[in-house]
Scaffold this motif. Structure first.
Motif, PDB file in Angstrom:
ATOM      1  N   GLN A 214      62.651  -9.157  68.658  1.00 59.40           N
ATOM      2  CA  GLN A 214      63.351  -9.447  69.820  1.00 59.40           C
ATOM      3  C   GLN A 214      63.965 -10.528  70.077  1.00 59.40           C
ATOM      4  O   GLN A 214      65.133 -11.027  70.476  1.00 59.40           O
ATOM      5  N   PHE A 215      63.393 -11.868  69.653  1.00 64.36           N
ATOM      6  CA  PHE A 215      64.129 -13.069  69.485  1.00 64.36           C
ATOM      7  C   PHE A 215      63.825 -13.553  68.122  1.00 64.36           C
ATOM      8  O   PHE A 215      63.232 -14.704  68.120  1.00 64.36           O
ATOM      9  N   GLY A 216      64.314 -12.997  67.139  1.00 67.74           N
ATOM     10  CA  GLY A 216      64.252 -13.579  65.808  1.00 67.74           C
ATOM     11  C   GLY A 216      62.919 -13.301  65.059  1.00 67.74           C
ATOM     12  O   GLY A 216      62.151 -12.461  65.525  1.00 67.74           O
ATOM     13  N   ARG A 217      62.720 -13.921  63.863  1.00 66.08           N
ATOM     14  CA  ARG A 217      61.504 -13.365  62.931  1.00 66.08           C
ATOM     15  C   ARG A 217      60.252 -13.963  63.253  1.00 66.08           C
ATOM     16  O   ARG A 217      59.670 -14.669  62.522  1.00 66.08           O
ATOM     17  N   GLU A 218      59.966 -13.895  64.514  1.00 66.35           N
ATOM     18  CA  GLU A 218      58.486 -14.304  64.946  1.00 66.35           C
ATOM     19  C   GLU A 218      58.258 -13.919  66.194  1.00 66.35           C
ATOM     20  O   GLU A 218      59.026 -13.417  66.866  1.00 66.35           O
ATOM     21  N   VAL A 219      56.769 -13.729  66.428  1.00 66.64           N
ATOM     22  CA  VAL A 219      56.318 -13.422  67.927  1.00 66.64           C
ATOM     23  C   VAL A 219      56.565 -14.646  68.456  1.00 66.64           C
ATOM     24  O   VAL A 219      56.100 -15.661  68.282  1.00 66.64           O
ATOM     25  N   ARG A 220      57.141 -14.323  69.685  1.00 64.57           N
ATOM     26  CA  ARG A 220      57.206 -15.863  70.707  1.00 64.57           C
ATOM     27  C   ARG A 220      56.496 -15.329  71.879  1.00 64.57           C
ATOM     28  O   ARG A 220      56.363 -14.270  72.247  1.00 64.57           O
ATOM     29  N   SER A 221      56.025 -16.550  72.679  1.00 61.98           N
ATOM     30  CA  SER A 221      55.393 -16.699  73.851  1.00 61.98           C
ATOM     31  C   SER A 221      55.786 -17.593  74.889  1.00 61.98           C
ATOM     32  O   SER A 221      55.944 -18.660  74.401  1.00 61.98           O
ATOM     33  N   ILE A 222      55.842 -17.238  76.103  1.00 64.21           N
ATOM     34  CA  ILE A 222      55.994 -18.346  77.277  1.00 64.21           C
ATOM     35  C   ILE A 222      55.188 -17.867  78.191  1.00 64.21           C
ATOM     36  O   ILE A 222      54.807 -16.847  78.672  1.00 64.21           O
ATOM     37  N   THR A 223      55.196 -18.957  79.311  1.00 67.13           N
ATOM     38  CA  THR A 223      54.450 -18.915  80.400  1.00 67.13           C
ATOM     39  C   THR A 223      55.163 -18.968  81.651  1.00 67.13           C
ATOM     40  O   THR A 223      56.298 -19.708  81.782  1.00 67.13           O
ATOM     41  N   ILE A 224      55.335 -17.851  82.234  1.00 70.92           N
ATOM     42  CA  ILE A 224      55.876 -17.858  83.707  1.00 70.92           C
ATOM     43  C   ILE A 224      55.137 -18.169  84.873  1.00 70.92           C
ATOM     44  O   ILE A 224      54.252 -17.601  84.981  1.00 70.92           O
ATOM     45  N   PRO A 225      55.265 -19.066  85.629  1.00 67.54           N
ATOM     46  CA  PRO A 225      54.618 -19.623  86.503  1.00 67.54           C
ATOM     47  C   PRO A 225      54.320 -18.545  87.734  1.00 67.54           C
ATOM     48  O   PRO A 225      55.260 -18.004  87.874  1.00 67.54           O
ATOM     49  N   TRP A 226      52.982 -18.515  88.089  1.00 70.80           N
ATOM     50  CA  TRP A 226      52.924 -17.674  89.169  1.00 70.80           C
ATOM     51  C   TRP A 226      53.719 -18.131  90.360  1.00 70.80           C
ATOM     52  O   TRP A 226      54.233 -17.311  91.292  1.00 70.80           O
ATOM     53  N   SER A 227      54.227 -19.371  90.726  1.00 71.04           N
ATOM     54  CA  SER A 227      55.026 -19.827  91.895  1.00 71.04           C
ATOM     55  C   SER A 227      56.401 -19.045  91.755  1.00 71.04           C
ATOM     56  O   SER A 227      56.830 -19.005  92.734  1.00 71.04           O
ATOM     57  N   ALA A 228      56.709 -18.763  90.550  1.00 72.55           N
ATOM     58  CA  ALA A 228      58.180 -18.372  90.487  1.00 72.55           C
ATOM     59  C   ALA A 228      58.310 -16.838  90.539  1.00 72.55           C
ATOM     60  O   ALA A 228      59.420 -16.555  90.858  1.00 72.55           O
ATOM     61  N   VAL A 229      57.296 -16.156  90.703  1.00 75.13           N
ATOM     62  CA  VAL A 229      57.224 -14.729  91.211  1.00 75.13           C
ATOM     63  C   VAL A 229      56.222 -14.418  92.315  1.00 75.13           C
ATOM     64  O   VAL A 229      56.212 -13.083  92.641  1.00 75.13           O
ATOM     65  N   ALA A 230      55.761 -15.371  92.952  1.00 77.18           N
ATOM     66  CA  ALA A 230      54.775 -15.010  93.995  1.00 77.18           C
ATOM     67  C   ALA A 230      55.306 -14.201  95.088  1.00 77.18           C
ATOM     68  O   ALA A 230      54.812 -13.425  95.750  1.00 77.18           O
ATOM     69  N   ASP A 231      56.452 -14.518  95.300  1.00 75.77           N
ATOM     70  CA  ASP A 231      57.045 -13.648  96.359  1.00 75.77           C
ATOM     71  C   ASP A 231      57.202 -12.142  96.176  1.00 75.77           C
ATOM     72  O   ASP A 231      57.832 -11.443  97.390  1.00 75.77           O
ATOM     73  N   LEU A 232      57.362 -11.910  94.970  1.00 72.10           N
ATOM     74  CA  LEU A 232      57.581 -10.458  94.567  1.00 72.10           C
ATOM     75  C   LEU A 232      56.200  -9.511  94.262  1.00 72.10           C
ATOM     76  O   LEU A 232      56.589  -8.624  94.097  1.00 72.10           O
ATOM     77  N   ILE A 233      55.207 -10.313  94.381  1.00 66.98           N
ATOM     78  CA  ILE A 233      54.000  -9.665  94.069  1.00 66.98           C
ATOM     79  C   ILE A 233      53.486  -8.826  95.068  1.00 66.98           C
ATOM     80  O   ILE A 233      53.447  -9.394  96.496  1.00 66.98           O
ATOM     81  N   ALA A 234      52.898  -7.674  95.193  1.00 62.98           N
ATOM     82  CA  ALA A 234      52.346  -6.562  96.049  1.00 62.98           C
ATOM     83  C   ALA A 234      51.102  -7.370  96.753  1.00 62.98           C
ATOM     84  O   ALA A 234      50.444  -7.875  95.952  1.00 62.98           O
ATOM     85  N   PRO A 235      51.110  -7.032  98.124  1.00 64.65           N
ATOM     86  CA  PRO A 235      50.091  -7.861  98.649  1.00 64.65           C
ATOM     87  C   PRO A 235      48.618  -7.235  98.075  1.00 64.65           C
ATOM     88  O   PRO A 235      47.680  -8.100  98.013  1.00 64.65           O
ATOM     89  N   ALA A 236      48.393  -6.254  97.652  1.00 59.54           N
ATOM     90  CA  ALA A 236      47.086  -5.859  97.155  1.00 59.54           C
ATOM     91  C   ALA A 236      46.965  -6.650  95.945  1.00 59.54           C
ATOM     92  O   ALA A 236      45.590  -6.694  95.596  1.00 59.54           O
TER      93      ALA A 236
END
Length: 242
Positions: A214-236
């Motif tokens: 997907q992004f070259g010849r290795e598995v890659r991993s990143i962390t997306i902070p909760w604060s960056a998506v909190a407004d989109l998360i369903a209340p439940a």
């Protein structure tokens, strides 16, 4: 995740085995106020169509509400079985190959997650070994799977946000770009579900995993902070950010 940490997930079993190297139990086995035991399981076998063999070591849970526990374990079994069939069907029929993977559970206040990491290797073929990764995320309150469709109030809006953030965070996380530069892999952060199918929740945020290719010849991993998506998360599912 570096190139030396190669990961592949093979789920499925033509032959089941009751022996094998058992996964190590997770350190924290409490979720939603319930204490679980971590139970090792294994799928192992040889290919009926070629010189291949596989081992899938993974973890399941015991304890708690049987309906919830059984629902989670059934899906973990399906994941272990399905990957084996996927790779065995497409593996070399003439060159020796192996597949070994490990699935480990991760516990948080309202989630139980599984992260599978392994490696496929056909030594006589080019571009080997190949690493992959797979994940499953469960709501420990009910046993249902948490996916973008129910985690986000609007799935497409959530995918758009994940794409935007990946485009920013990935190059900052991996200072050395893949061959050809990040611009060659713009399709990898397009806001479609298949680009963001592997993730687990962590205290820091959404831990994304991108399989090899997907992004070259290795598995890659990143962390997306909760604060960056909190407004989109369903209340439940708001407690997932805690």
């Amino acid at each position: 995740m570096g190139a030396t940490r190669r990961t592949l997930v093979l789920l499925g079993a033509v032959v089941l085995a009751a022996v094998g190297a058992a996964p190590t139990a997770a350190a924290d086995t409490t979720s939603n106020g319930v204490v679980y035991s971590v139970v090792p399981d294994v799928r192992a076998g040889v290919s009926p169509q070629g010189p291949g063999e596989w081992t899938v070591n993974y973890e399941k849970i015991a304890g708690g509400d049987p309906a919830i526990t059984d629902a989670i374990n059934r899906i973990l079994d399906d994941e272990a079985d399905g990957q084996v069939w996927l790779f065995a069907a497409s593996a070399s029929k003439s060159s020796p190959w192996t597949f070994h993977t490990q699935g480990r559970l991760h516990f948080r206040p309202m989630t139980i997650s599984a992260l599978f990491e392994g490696q496929y290797n056909a030594v006589e073929l080019p571009n080997m070994p190949v690493d992959t990764v797979a994940t499953r995320v469960f709501d420990s309150r009910s046993g249902i799977q948490i996916v973008w469709e129910n985690l986000f109030v609007d799935e497409q809006a959530g995918l758009n946000r994940l794409g935007e953030l990946t485009k920013k965070i990935l190059p900052a996380t991996y200072v050395t770009p893949p061959l050809g530069g990040w611009g060659e892999y713009y399709a990898g952060w397009a806001p479609v579900e298949r680009n963001f199918r592997f993730w687990i929740p962590t205290d820091a945020g959404i831990q994304m995993y991108f399989p090899e290719g997907q992004f070259g010849r290795e598995v890659r991993s990143i962390t997306i902070p909760w604060s960056a998506v909190a407004d989109l998360i369903a209340p439940a599912f708001a407690p997932i950010t805690s």
